[in-house]
Design a protein around this motif. Structure first.
Motif, PDB file in Angstrom:
ATOM      1  N   LEU A   1     -17.471  37.103  -0.330  1.00 47.45           N
ATOM      2  CA  LEU A   1     -17.840  37.519   1.015  1.00 47.45           C
ATOM      3  C   LEU A   1     -17.020  38.746   1.404  1.00 47.45           C
ATOM      4  O   LEU A   1     -15.808  38.787   1.173  1.00 47.45           O
ATOM      5  CB  LEU A   1     -17.576  36.380   1.996  1.00 47.45           C
ATOM      6  N   ILE A   2     -17.681  39.736   1.959  1.00 52.43           N
ATOM      7  CA  ILE A   2     -16.973  40.900   2.501  1.00 52.43           C
ATOM      8  C   ILE A   2     -17.090  40.827   4.018  1.00 52.43           C
ATOM      9  O   ILE A   2     -18.175  40.999   4.578  1.00 52.43           O
ATOM     10  CB  ILE A   2     -17.537  42.239   1.973  1.00 52.43           C
ATOM     11  N   ASP A   3     -15.995  40.485   4.671  1.00 50.07           N
ATOM     12  CA  ASP A   3     -15.891  40.323   6.122  1.00 50.07           C
ATOM     13  C   ASP A   3     -16.669  39.098   6.606  1.00 50.07           C
ATOM     14  O   ASP A   3     -17.612  38.632   5.957  1.00 50.07           O
ATOM     15  CB  ASP A   3     -16.358  41.569   6.881  1.00 50.07           C
ATOM     16  N   CYS A   4     -16.250  38.608   7.756  1.00 53.08           N
ATOM     17  CA  CYS A   4     -16.934  37.494   8.408  1.00 53.08           C
ATOM     18  C   CYS A   4     -16.632  37.612   9.897  1.00 53.08           C
ATOM     19  O   CYS A   4     -15.730  36.958  10.426  1.00 53.08           O
ATOM     20  CB  CYS A   4     -16.464  36.153   7.846  1.00 53.08           C
ATOM     21  N   GLY A   5     -17.383  38.514  10.556  1.00 54.17           N
ATOM     22  CA  GLY A   5     -17.045  38.901  11.912  1.00 54.17           C
ATOM     23  C   GLY A   5     -17.848  38.179  12.981  1.00 54.17           C
ATOM     24  O   GLY A   5     -18.874  37.550  12.712  1.00 54.17           O
ATOM     25  N   MET A   6     -17.382  38.317  14.188  1.00 58.21           N
ATOM     26  CA  MET A   6     -18.013  37.673  15.335  1.00 58.21           C
ATOM     27  C   MET A   6     -19.048  38.599  15.952  1.00 58.21           C
ATOM     28  O   MET A   6     -18.859  39.802  16.032  1.00 58.21           O
ATOM     29  CB  MET A   6     -16.936  37.303  16.365  1.00 58.21           C
TER      30      MET A   6
END
Length: 459
Positions: free
Chosen positions: A27-32
């Motif tokens: 996974l590359i990033d896991c933002g809101m």
């Protein structure tokens, strides 16, 4: 290699991309997601993949729209390693813990309301324990330019993106008979700003997944931008009002402190201008900034070598405690109050807006991007009244929108970054559709894709 898209697709928040290579799911990033109520509700929905199936997470930087759902990912079963630069690790800890605190507060408010109306209580999206568990899964801290193995014959290399402290573009390469490579730009920095170095250009790759936040426009030059900020402050002081600056805790706060200090030293602002930094997260972030000289440009690093703190002002006061923040509401005028959140979606700035928006002598100065649906965008778009804490507040204060401080590269800088890489395939993300479409038309000698959420790209 296969990439699926799970956030910031024809939108500016919620960055999340899944790369499958050599039997690993990375996974590359896991933002809101940030913005209106619909986006807030989207944060609680399924990710589009099983969190338990993710082997590894690479984090480009610590902004909430890139790391804000990591605690939820952990809560739902992710147990893999999180890899980032050292500065990003420190900042992400602060951001995720602050977000957890806000989630808990919101759940408590909602449950008080639910109890009064006989409804069932709801849980926070995630809590402080989930955030601490996420912090515990940060593993290797990488240096810029250092290649690390993330799967058999697969390496990841982080390059300085110049966006915020510790931010990176990540190049992933699969070696062997059929070489494959991809670059995830993260957020690319605005090269005209002080403090940080200019963005690095990674080595070329087959595929580039790149942000397009300002893909349809250029920024003002920095000097007129700074002059506009000084003018907004001096005009407000002359009227006897307060200056409210909604600020992002990471980078924007430190850049404004840096700029205010320079204005005082140059005699363009009053010597003992009262400046209140009313954001525990921004205060913590500023302390982290002081520890990471490896990210600075030469001029800023030299200031530290000379024992000068570029973020220190004569009249600067930190207000960590709630009681100190409440006391600021009694200030009649003559102060600069910097508080989060930058888009006015939560935090202490909403209280300062409540006490100053109705005053004709006060000002609100916006110095950052405001996503559609946020209170900041509603004000910028000309609302005559806004609802805060159950009250309808008239908007009488002077509003200034100063765009040149953006931490994002503008259209020309994005085009130059892309031209240097000459990718066969270009995938555009992290931008409003209008900006993204405009940018796509300017690209040459590359196949352009603008994915929707859930789309898959394989090569």
């Amino acid at each position: 290699m296969k990439i699926s898209f799970h956030g910031a697709d024809r939108d500016v928040t919620g960055s999340c991309h899944l790369l499958e290579v050599s039997g690993k799911r990375i996974l590359i990033d896991c933002g809101m997601f940030q913005g209106g109520r619909e986006l807030e509700e989207e944060n609680a929905e399924e990710f589009g993949f099983d969190p338990k199936s993710i082997d590894l997470l690479l984090l480009t930087h610590a902004h909430l729209d890139h790391c804000g759902r990591i605690p939820l990912l952990v809560k739902r079963g992710f147990t893999g390693e999180i890899i980032a630069t050292s500065a990003t690790r420190e900042l992400a800890r602060v951001v995720m813990l602050d977000a957890a605190h806000l989630q808990e507060e919101e759940a408590e408010r909602n449950n008080r309301h639910a109890h009064r109306h006989g409804k069932h209580p709801v849980d926070a999206l995630y809590d402080t324990l989930d955030a601490l568990n996420a912090v515990g899964q940060f593993g290797r801290a990488v240096n810029y330019g250092e290649s690390i193995e993330i799967a058999p014959k697969v390496t990841a290399t982080f390059y300085d993106a110049g966006h915020i402290l510790g931010s990176a573009s990540i190049r992933i390469e699969k070696k062997g008979d059929k070489k494959r490579s991809v670059i995830f730009s993260g957020d690319i920095g605005n090269a005209g700003r002080p403090i940080l170095r200019k963005p690095q250009i990674p080595p070329k790759a087959d595929v580039v997944v790149m942000e397009t936040t300002y893909g349809d426009r250029n920024h003002k030059p920095i000097e007129p931008t700074i002059a506009e900020l000084y003018q907004a402050i001096t005009e407000t002081l002359a009227r006897g009002g307060n200056v409210i600056i909604p600020t992002f805790a990471l980078e924007r706060t430190q850049e404004i402190l840096f700029t205010l200090r320079e204005g005082i030293e140059q005699g363009r602002l009053p010597k003992n201008l009262p400046v209140f930094l009313d954001s525990p997260m921004a205060i913590s972030a500023t302390e982290i900034f002081r520890r990471h000289h490896e990210c600075y440009d030469d001029a800023t690093r030299e200031q530290f070598k000379g024992k000068r703190d570029p973020f220190a002002l004569p009249g600067l006061r930190f207000t960590r405690e709630t009681a100190e923040s409440i006391a600021l509401n009694r200030l009649v005028g003559g102060a600069v109050i910097m508080a989060g959140s930058g888009m006015c979606t939560g935090g202490r700035v909403r209280h300062h807006l409540r006490h100053n928006l109705w005053r004709r002598d006060s000002s609100v100065v916006f110095v950052g991007y405001a996503a559609p649906g946020t209170l900041a965008r509603i004000l910028i778009d000309g609302a005559k009244t806004v609802r805060l804490f159950g009250d309808e507040i008239p908007v009488n204060a002077h509003l200034y929108t100063i765009n040149g401080f953006s931490a994002h590269a503008d259209r020309d800088e994005l085009l130059a970054w892309h031209r240097a890489l000459k990718p066969k395939y270009t995938i555009l993300v992290h931008g409003e559709e209008k900006a993204m479409s405009s940018f796509a038309k300017a690209l040459e000698k590359t196949q352009v894709t603008m994915p929707h959420q859930g789309d898959v790209f394989e090569w």
